[in-house]
Write an enzyme that holds these catalytic residues in place. Sequence first.
Site, PDB file in Angstrom:
ATOM      1  N   ARG A  21      -0.918  -8.435  13.811  1.00 24.28           N
ATOM      2  CA  ARG A  21      -1.450  -7.494  12.822  1.00 24.28           C
ATOM      3  C   ARG A  21      -2.257  -8.237  11.754  1.00 24.28           C
ATOM      4  O   ARG A  21      -3.306  -7.757  11.317  1.00 24.28           O
ATOM      5  CB  ARG A  21      -0.301  -6.724  12.174  1.00 24.28           C
ATOM      6  N   LYS A  79       0.830  -1.216   0.000  1.00 25.66           N
ATOM      7  CA  LYS A  79       0.000   0.000   0.000  1.00 25.66           C
ATOM      8  C   LYS A  79       0.863   1.264   0.000  1.00 25.66           C
ATOM      9  O   LYS A  79       0.656   2.170  -0.800  1.00 25.66           O
ATOM     10  CB  LYS A  79      -0.930   0.019   1.236  1.00 25.66           C
ATOM     11  N   ARG A 135      11.620  -5.898   4.950  1.00 24.90           N
ATOM     12  CA  ARG A 135      11.427  -4.448   4.742  1.00 24.90           C
ATOM     13  C   ARG A 135      12.401  -3.662   5.628  1.00 24.90           C
ATOM     14  O   ARG A 135      12.646  -3.999   6.777  1.00 24.90           O
ATOM     15  CB  ARG A 135       9.996  -4.052   5.098  1.00 24.90           C
ATOM     16  N   ARG A 158      -9.594   1.154   8.958  1.00 28.01           N
ATOM     17  CA  ARG A 158      -9.300  -0.267   9.126  1.00 28.01           C
ATOM     18  C   ARG A 158     -10.218  -0.921  10.135  1.00 28.01           C
ATOM     19  O   ARG A 158      -9.937  -2.049  10.562  1.00 28.01           O
ATOM     20  CB  ARG A 158      -7.823  -0.530   9.396  1.00 28.01           C
ATOM     21  N   ARG A 197      11.220  -1.933  11.142  1.00 32.71           N
ATOM     22  CA  ARG A 197      10.229  -1.300  12.013  1.00 32.71           C
ATOM     23  C   ARG A 197      10.040  -2.137  13.272  1.00 32.71           C
ATOM     24  O   ARG A 197      10.135  -3.365  13.228  1.00 32.71           O
ATOM     25  CB  ARG A 197       8.868  -1.212  11.278  1.00 32.71           C
TER      26      ARG A 197
HETATM   27  P1  AP5 Z   1       4.810  -1.623   1.930  1.00 35.19           P
HETATM   28  O1  AP5 Z   1       4.466  -0.763   0.770  1.00 35.19           O
HETATM   29  O2  AP5 Z   1       5.598  -1.049   3.045  1.00 35.19           O
HETATM   30  O3  AP5 Z   1       3.507  -2.369   2.500  1.00 35.19           O
HETATM   31  P2  AP5 Z   1       2.204  -1.803   3.229  1.00 35.19           P
HETATM   32  O4  AP5 Z   1       1.032  -2.421   2.557  1.00 35.19           O
HETATM   33  O5  AP5 Z   1       2.260  -0.320   3.320  1.00 35.19           O
HETATM   34  O6  AP5 Z   1       2.346  -2.500   4.636  1.00 35.19           O
HETATM   35  P3  AP5 Z   1       2.368  -1.920   6.120  1.00 35.19           P
HETATM   36  O7  AP5 Z   1       3.043  -2.961   6.963  1.00 35.19           O
HETATM   37  O8  AP5 Z   1       2.926  -0.524   6.157  1.00 35.19           O
HETATM   38  O9  AP5 Z   1       0.873  -1.872   6.458  1.00 35.19           O
HETATM   39  P4  AP5 Z   1       0.296  -1.803   7.876  1.00 35.19           P
HETATM   40  O10 AP5 Z   1      -1.134  -1.620   7.593  1.00 35.19           O
HETATM   41  O11 AP5 Z   1       0.663  -2.897   8.768  1.00 35.19           O
HETATM   42  O12 AP5 Z   1       1.085  -0.597   8.558  1.00 35.19           O
HETATM   43  P5  AP5 Z   1       0.684   0.880   8.876  1.00 35.19           P
HETATM   44  O13 AP5 Z   1       1.912   1.675   8.790  1.00 35.19           O
HETATM   45  O14 AP5 Z   1      -0.521   1.299   8.136  1.00 35.19           O
HETATM   46  O15 AP5 Z   1       5.607  -2.906   1.329  1.00 35.19           O
HETATM   47  C1  AP5 Z   1       6.118  -3.908   2.186  1.00 35.19           C
HETATM   48  C2  AP5 Z   1       7.498  -4.367   1.675  1.00 35.19           C
HETATM   49  O16 AP5 Z   1       7.324  -5.012   0.427  1.00 35.19           O
HETATM   50  C3  AP5 Z   1       8.491  -3.216   1.434  1.00 35.19           C
HETATM   51  O17 AP5 Z   1       9.787  -3.634   1.798  1.00 35.19           O
HETATM   52  C4  AP5 Z   1       8.422  -2.971  -0.079  1.00 35.19           C
HETATM   53  O18 AP5 Z   1       9.646  -2.500  -0.588  1.00 35.19           O
HETATM   54  C5  AP5 Z   1       8.101  -4.383  -0.591  1.00 35.19           C
HETATM   55  N1  AP5 Z   1       7.291  -4.398  -1.801  1.00 35.19           N
HETATM   56  C6  AP5 Z   1       6.255  -3.562  -2.117  1.00 35.19           C
HETATM   57  N2  AP5 Z   1       5.723  -3.916  -3.301  1.00 35.19           N
HETATM   58  C7  AP5 Z   1       6.426  -5.009  -3.733  1.00 35.19           C
HETATM   59  C8  AP5 Z   1       6.348  -5.844  -4.907  1.00 35.19           C
HETATM   60  N3  AP5 Z   1       5.447  -5.630  -5.864  1.00 35.19           N
HETATM   61  N4  AP5 Z   1       7.213  -6.877  -4.998  1.00 35.19           N
HETATM   62  C9  AP5 Z   1       8.122  -7.116  -4.021  1.00 35.19           C
HETATM   63  N5  AP5 Z   1       8.263  -6.358  -2.902  1.00 35.19           N
HETATM   64  C10 AP5 Z   1       7.413  -5.322  -2.757  1.00 35.19           C
HETATM   65  O19 AP5 Z   1       0.210   0.760  10.416  1.00 35.19           O
HETATM   66  C11 AP5 Z   1       1.152   0.473  11.435  1.00 35.19           C
HETATM   67  C12 AP5 Z   1       0.434   0.469  12.786  1.00 35.19           C
HETATM   68  O20 AP5 Z   1      -0.096   1.794  13.064  1.00 35.19           O
HETATM   69  C13 AP5 Z   1      -0.789  -0.451  12.894  1.00 35.19           C
HETATM   70  O21 AP5 Z   1      -0.426  -1.769  13.196  1.00 35.19           O
HETATM   71  C14 AP5 Z   1      -1.565   0.234  14.036  1.00 35.19           C
HETATM   72  O22 AP5 Z   1      -0.987  -0.040  15.287  1.00 35.19           O
HETATM   73  C15 AP5 Z   1      -1.360   1.704  13.740  1.00 35.19           C
HETATM   74  N6  AP5 Z   1      -2.390   2.241  12.838  1.00 35.19           N
HETATM   75  C16 AP5 Z   1      -2.194   2.769  11.601  1.00 35.19           C
HETATM   76  N7  AP5 Z   1      -3.365   3.159  11.070  1.00 35.19           N
HETATM   77  C17 AP5 Z   1      -4.323   2.846  11.974  1.00 35.19           C
HETATM   78  C18 AP5 Z   1      -5.740   2.977  11.979  1.00 35.19           C
HETATM   79  N8  AP5 Z   1      -6.398   3.493  10.930  1.00 35.19           N
HETATM   80  N9  AP5 Z   1      -6.411   2.540  13.072  1.00 35.19           N
HETATM   81  C19 AP5 Z   1      -5.765   2.028  14.124  1.00 35.19           C
HETATM   82  N10 AP5 Z   1      -4.431   1.870  14.192  1.00 35.19           N
HETATM   83  C20 AP5 Z   1      -3.702   2.282  13.116  1.00 35.19           C
HETATM   84 MG    MG Z   2       2.611   1.039   4.870  1.00 32.99          MG
END
Ligand code: AP5
Ligand code: MG
Length: 230
Positions: free
Chosen positions: A181, A26, A138, A101, A170
């Site tokens: 998660r 994402k 990552r 989410r 991270r």
């Molecule tokens: P990446 O693009 O980083 O993946 P992502 O989908 O963004 O995954 P996240 O882990 O960031 O999502 P998340 O929802 O857990 O975390 P968030 O920060 O929102 O890609 C992943 C890896 O793959 C990278 O190394 C990239 O280079 C590689 N890659 C990408 N595309 C590729 C491809 N095509 N082929 C190969 N490799 C590839 O949330 C973190 C925390 O914050 C949550 O757990 C929660 O505690 C809190 N939080 C955030 N938002 C909320 C909310 N709305 N409500 C409550 N808590 C929240």
């Molecule tokens: Mg992300």
Amino acid sequence: MTFDDEAATAHPGVRMLLLGRQGAGKGTQATRLAQLCGVPHISTGDMLRAAVRDGTPLGLRAKQIMDAGDLVPDEVMVGIVDDRLHLPDADRGWILDGFPRTVGQAVALADITARRPLDVVVDLVVDNAVVIERISTRRTCDGCGTVYRADDAAIADGTCAKCGGTPRQRDDDQPEAISRRLVLYERETAPLVDHYRDVGLLETVDGLGTEDEVFARLLAVVDARTTTPS
Ligand code: AP5
Ligand code: MG
């Protein structure tokens, strides 16, 4: 005409949500799409991590929750997103990543965006085994938040190619937090896929393949959803 003007003409003011499992790509894709469409990439995870880095009251509250892989309470997240979507740069559109989410957050978002509703919700589909491999390898820059794969040549010298910061794992990219998660994704976030399908906003995009291949699929969806038929 500048590149941004051209992009804005090609993909005018998109208002888009990216759903998908942790590690589905994402953030990677939203960064590129936002740049091309000339709209902000609004990642609630990035906003929370910035608050943790800055040691704000929000950051102090969120850190433990995030490190355990749990969700920050809805009322906190809704307030943050409501404020963010009312900043001037969000007038032309936005790409939301990581919000909503939960069903409660989706209900709140519908209220916040009542006057200018969503164009499209994309479910970026990648299965569990692949996302676990992606998350485990990552690296995220501790300075600017840029995301890399551990084997990316751009960080071979241990520094971020963009800002000179240090790419690190991270705190929530550890096995226990990853499992938590993914469980929460199935329980709290996956129901939103059906909800947005029912209201006609959902597009499903295969998140496997190279980053460029996935990006091309997403662009096709944005084109289809934002171009008015003549
Ligand atoms: P990446 O693009 O980083 O993946 P992502 O989908 O963004 O995954 P996240 O882990 O960031 O999502 P998340 O929802 O857990 O975390 P968030 O920060 O929102 O890609 C992943 C890896 O793959 C990278 O190394 C990239 O280079 C590689 N890659 C990408 N595309 C590729 C491809 N095509 N082929 C190969 N490799 C590839 O949330 C973190 C925390 O914050 C949550 O757990 C929660 O505690 C809190 N939080 C955030 N938002 C909320 C909310 N709305 N409500 C409550 N808590 C929240
Ligand atoms: Mg992300």
